[in-house]
Every structure is written in C-alpha cells, then in structure tokens.
Design a protein around this motif. Sequence first.
Motif, mmCIF file in Angstrom:
data_model
loop_
_atom_site.group_PDB
_atom_site.id
_atom_site.type_symbol
_atom_site.label_atom_id
_atom_site.label_comp_id
_atom_site.label_asym_id
_atom_site.label_seq_id
_atom_site.Cartn_x
_atom_site.Cartn_y
_atom_site.Cartn_z
ATOM 1 N N LEU A 91 45.928 36.815 48.961
ATOM 2 C CA LEU A 91 46.533 38.178 48.725
ATOM 3 C C LEU A 91 46.094 39.040 47.574
ATOM 4 C CD1 LEU A 91 50.382 37.429 48.546
ATOM 5 C CD2 LEU A 91 49.435 38.948 49.873
ATOM 6 N N TRP A 92 45.458 38.162 46.498
ATOM 7 C CA TRP A 92 44.765 38.879 45.513
ATOM 8 C C TRP A 92 43.517 39.527 46.136
ATOM 9 C CZ3 TRP A 92 44.712 41.591 41.302
ATOM 10 C CH2 TRP A 92 43.494 41.417 40.437
ATOM 11 N N GLN A 95 44.596 42.545 47.921
ATOM 12 C CA GLN A 95 45.030 43.721 47.117
ATOM 13 C C GLN A 95 43.613 44.397 46.680
ATOM 14 O OE1 GLN A 95 47.790 41.995 43.900
ATOM 15 N NE2 GLN A 95 46.839 43.973 42.543
ATOM 16 N N LEU A 98 42.220 46.458 49.198
ATOM 17 C CA LEU A 98 43.136 47.705 49.304
ATOM 18 C C LEU A 98 42.504 48.636 48.225
ATOM 19 C CD1 LEU A 98 46.360 46.110 50.546
ATOM 20 C CD2 LEU A 98 44.889 47.278 51.811
ATOM 21 N N THR A 99 42.630 48.326 46.960
ATOM 22 C CA THR A 99 42.120 48.976 45.927
ATOM 23 C C THR A 99 40.689 49.981 46.381
ATOM 24 O OG1 THR A 99 43.467 47.945 44.533
ATOM 25 C CG2 THR A 99 42.153 49.403 43.506
ATOM 26 N N TRP A 145 38.615 49.108 36.244
ATOM 27 C CA TRP A 145 39.385 48.062 36.871
ATOM 28 C C TRP A 145 38.334 46.642 37.450
ATOM 29 C CZ3 TRP A 145 41.022 46.480 41.921
ATOM 30 C CH2 TRP A 145 42.136 45.728 41.992
ATOM 31 N N ILE A 149 38.614 42.529 36.087
ATOM 32 C CA ILE A 149 38.801 41.730 36.739
ATOM 33 C C ILE A 149 37.882 40.648 36.980
ATOM 34 C CG2 ILE A 149 39.069 40.906 39.348
ATOM 35 C CD1 ILE A 149 40.411 43.644 39.775
ATOM 36 N N ARG A 152 38.292 39.013 33.542
ATOM 37 C CA ARG A 152 39.255 37.870 33.440
ATOM 38 C C ARG A 152 39.392 36.814 34.682
ATOM 39 N NH1 ARG A 152 44.116 42.033 32.601
ATOM 40 N NH2 ARG A 152 43.428 43.128 30.850
ATOM 41 N N ALA B 49 47.675 41.435 32.621
ATOM 42 C CA ALA B 49 47.946 40.259 33.608
ATOM 43 C C ALA B 49 46.385 39.681 33.979
ATOM 44 C CB ALA B 49 48.607 40.946 34.845
ATOM 45 N N HIS B 51 45.675 39.011 37.142
ATOM 46 C CA HIS B 51 45.432 39.904 38.095
ATOM 47 C C HIS B 51 46.051 41.140 37.878
ATOM 48 C CE1 HIS B 51 45.015 36.077 40.790
ATOM 49 N NE2 HIS B 51 44.255 36.317 40.051
ATOM 50 N N PRO B 52 45.325 42.081 37.201
ATOM 51 C CA PRO B 52 46.179 43.309 36.931
ATOM 52 C C PRO B 52 46.210 44.352 38.200
ATOM 53 C CG PRO B 52 43.902 43.346 36.125
ATOM 54 C CD PRO B 52 44.201 41.912 36.620
ATOM 55 N N PRO B 53 47.334 44.627 38.516
ATOM 56 C CA PRO B 53 47.623 45.718 39.506
ATOM 57 C C PRO B 53 46.978 46.919 39.050
ATOM 58 C CG PRO B 53 49.671 44.981 39.062
ATOM 59 C CD PRO B 53 48.782 44.549 37.886
ATOM 60 N N PHE B 54 46.115 47.702 40.031
ATOM 61 C CA PHE B 54 45.555 48.985 39.730
ATOM 62 C C PHE B 54 46.500 50.046 39.351
ATOM 63 C CE2 PHE B 54 43.305 53.295 40.815
ATOM 64 C CZ PHE B 54 42.279 52.898 39.971
ATOM 65 N N ILE B 66 51.951 40.736 42.711
ATOM 66 C CA ILE B 66 51.109 41.470 43.941
ATOM 67 C C ILE B 66 51.220 42.710 43.830
ATOM 68 C CG2 ILE B 66 51.014 41.467 46.390
ATOM 69 C CD1 ILE B 66 53.265 39.174 46.238
ATOM 70 N N GLY B 67 49.890 43.450 43.967
ATOM 71 C CA GLY B 67 50.008 44.959 43.813
ATOM 72 C C GLY B 67 49.587 45.414 45.474
ATOM 73 N N GLN B 68 49.805 46.494 45.455
ATOM 74 C CA GLN B 68 49.173 47.630 46.480
ATOM 75 C C GLN B 68 50.584 47.106 47.716
ATOM 76 O OE1 GLN B 68 46.977 49.576 47.816
ATOM 77 N NE2 GLN B 68 45.262 49.517 46.192
#
Lengths: 236, 236
Positions: A91-92, A95, A98-99, A145, A149, A152, B49, B51-54, B66-68
């Motif tokens: 999923l990550w 994600q 998708l970005t 971003w 990532i 991290r 995070a 896994h930082p969401p954008f 979970i982002g997106q």
Amino acid sequence: MAYELYYWPTIQGRGEFVRLALEEAGADYIDVAREAEGIAVMMRMMDHAEHPPFAPPFLKDGETIIGQTAAILLYLGARHDLAPKDPAGGLWTNQIQLTIADFVSEAHDTHHPIGVELYYEDQKEEALRRSAEFRKSRIPKFLDWFETIIARNPTDSGYLVGGTLTYVDLSLFQVVEGLLYAFPKTAKRALKASPKVSALHEAVAERPRIRAYLESPRRIPFNEEGIFRRYPELDG
Amino acid sequence: MAYELYYWPTIQGRGEFVRLALEEAGADYIDVAREAEGIAVMMRMMDHAEHPPFAPPFLKDGETIIGQTAAILLYLGARHDLAPKDPAGGLWTNQIQLTIADFVSEAHDTHHPIGVELYYEDQKEEALRRSAEFRKSRIPKFLDWFETIIARNPTDSGYLVGGTLTYVDLSLFQVVEGLLYAFPKTAKRALKASPKVSALHEAVAERPRIRAYLESPRRIPFNEEGIFRRYPELDG
C-alpha cells in the motif's frame, strides 16, 4: 504468454512507467501499438472491452485488461518482485506511485493548463504562468517529499521503499529524466538540493536491464508530443 | 479500534470520498481534524511519520497510515465488502476510482488552472477558459465512460461493478453531487444524457446510511474552499 502493452507508439508518456517496470522485470511483452495495425487494435479494445480503459496505457495479461498506470504497476509489482510482499508495504508503494502520478499530471499541465483538446500554441500565455508556479512551488515540494521518504527509509538503502528496488524507484527515475529534459535549468538546481533523489536516479540508470533498455531502440526519445516537453520559454 | 480519518475540517474535498465509504460501511471512525487540536495533530503526523502522506486525506488504522484517496478506498473496500473479492474485480474497481480521481483533479483545476498557491481571483481569466473546455469536452467524456461501464456490467445491476454497491458507486455519487453544485446548468443537461449515472446517483442518495449521513451535521455543506465551487461565471 507475453503481456500486451497498449500505448501511443511515438511518445514515452505514461506508458513509459509501465515499460520501465516490464524491462527491469525482464518480462516478455509486446508493445502492441508499435506493431503494424497496432493503433487500430488499441482503439477497438477501448471501444469494445467489457472493462474499457478510459485512456492508454493499458495492459492485457491473458483475459485481464488493466488501465491506469498506478493500477498496472500495482499488478506488475506483485508479480515481479518489484514491490514488498506485505500488505502495508504494498500500500505504501502504491501511495508513492499515486503521488508520482499527481506530479506527472501537473508536469503535463504546465504546457496544457487550459485543455488537452487545444494546442500548446493556443494556451501559451497560460502555460508561462502555470510553469512559473510549477517551477517555484511544485517541483521543490514534490522533490522534498521524495527526499524525505528516502531519508526515513529505515533500511537506509537509498531506495524509496525497503531494502531493494521497487517500481516507484523506476517511476521516480523517469520523472527526474522528464524534468531534466523539459526544465533542464530548474531541474539541475532542484536536484542539487535533493542529493538522495539524484543518487537514486543515477543508480537506476546504471542497472543492467535499464541501461540496456535506454540504449535500445525500444526507448523512444523525449519529444514535444509527450508529457515532458522542452519548451525553453517554460524553463526558469 | 476506531479508524482515524485526517482531512481538512471545513470542506468535503477529497476526504469526502473516504467519509462516504466509512459511513456506508457503518465503520467506527474519528474525523480527527474536526476535534479540538485536531489540525495540529494532523500536521505533526505529516511532518514526522515514517510514511508521511503528501497531503490529506489519510487514514490511520492502528499502526498503518495510508494516504491518497484511491489507496485508502482500496484498503477499506477489501475490509468492508465495498469491492469484489476476486483480484480482477478489485483491480477494475481501483481502475475506476483512479479515473474518478483524474476527473476530480480536472474539476478542481477549473478554478485553479494556474496554481494551488494562488487565489481564484488571481487566475479568474484562465479559469473561465479552462471551465469552458471542461464543460464542453471533459464532463461529457467522463460521464459517457461511466454510462458505458454501467451499461456493460454483465449483472445489469445499475452499479459500476458487479451486482452490489462498491466504493466507486459512492465516489461517482459524490462527483455528481459536486458537479450539480458547481456547474448546475451544465450538470443537469449532462445528466439527462447519462440516465444510468443519474439513476445510480439517486439510488446511492436513498441508501439508509448515506441518507442519514447526508442529513447529519457530519456532512459539511459544499462551499467555495473545496474542490467543487459554485462560481456562476464558470457554469455555461
């Protein structure tokens, strides 16, 4: 049975993200629209499939047709060890893709801010304004971003996800390639501020299958019909 | 443990696609940013995070973030019977959601064709042009595609995928709601030409949990800070 990839035959475009994954996987595939009559076959499938793709690229694997780049890569990633096996990791990775897709759409809209049905020349003034915003605000925001990532990633592998290459590394490579083509001055500056992204871009370029692909006639050169176009007036 | 949804507390925006799925599922969730100090919590998670969401929306389920929107719905759909269980059906549903996401981005860009960092008033001329293209070419193209998909669904259920409601039906409902708010004249005309989409929109609105949600204070009214904004000059 070979995969069938359907995409416009004269551009890298969104199809290139799929091509890179297929090439890195060493998968057997046919780039259908580059064969004789291929575009007609592609258009017929879009018109008549029970699951019609909204637009190319789409992939056919036996009876399954999958459209949307991120969905295609989700499918290929799981089959070719180009994504983590655990659901959270998968999923990550999705994600991140998708970005990347959002970033790619914004890159496209720098030269088509008003409408895809119009020529660049008919929206050039607006393109100048949108590109200035893209260069000033969006390229740094997205690259920061990605840089974060990679930093991290607990494995410290230099990749975006986990300890080995995944399809999002290939996609980020392609985005950097595109930015360097379309916005060479801006991209070189931005990459200096993003050393981890820059190093990942170089590492992907040196992978044996990717290098062989990039040097082959299968790699279509960038041009002014794709997503990343070199219009010097749009660079800063 | 309740899901935690993180999204801007004053707009429907992209978070609304997640809210609708959670509501239809009858899932226990906290809309974190609408609680006291919630925005600060959201911003801290984006900053820190692993896994930082954008960008919002993102969903927290235990330790998983979970982002997106499309990835969140992929996750929720599998857990709450809002998507087919078979892999091909799940991918097809995801593909439709990704196309809805593209449509939503284009709807957003009608009022922000130059840049998200600028006010509408600073890109109004460009917005007039982009909206004209959106109304003329894009709304019909997307609605035709949804109409075709419902028509080709072999179960003849009136839904987009299979014989029962899935998360993409909820998302298409929300897009139609948004179009009716932002482009009332254009949307009413377009829906007359898309009777299956129109019927699906009505069927979703009448589902007990959705109806209860829409009548509750949890449903934030449309306004001119979200994705779908009513600027009468942009309607045709």
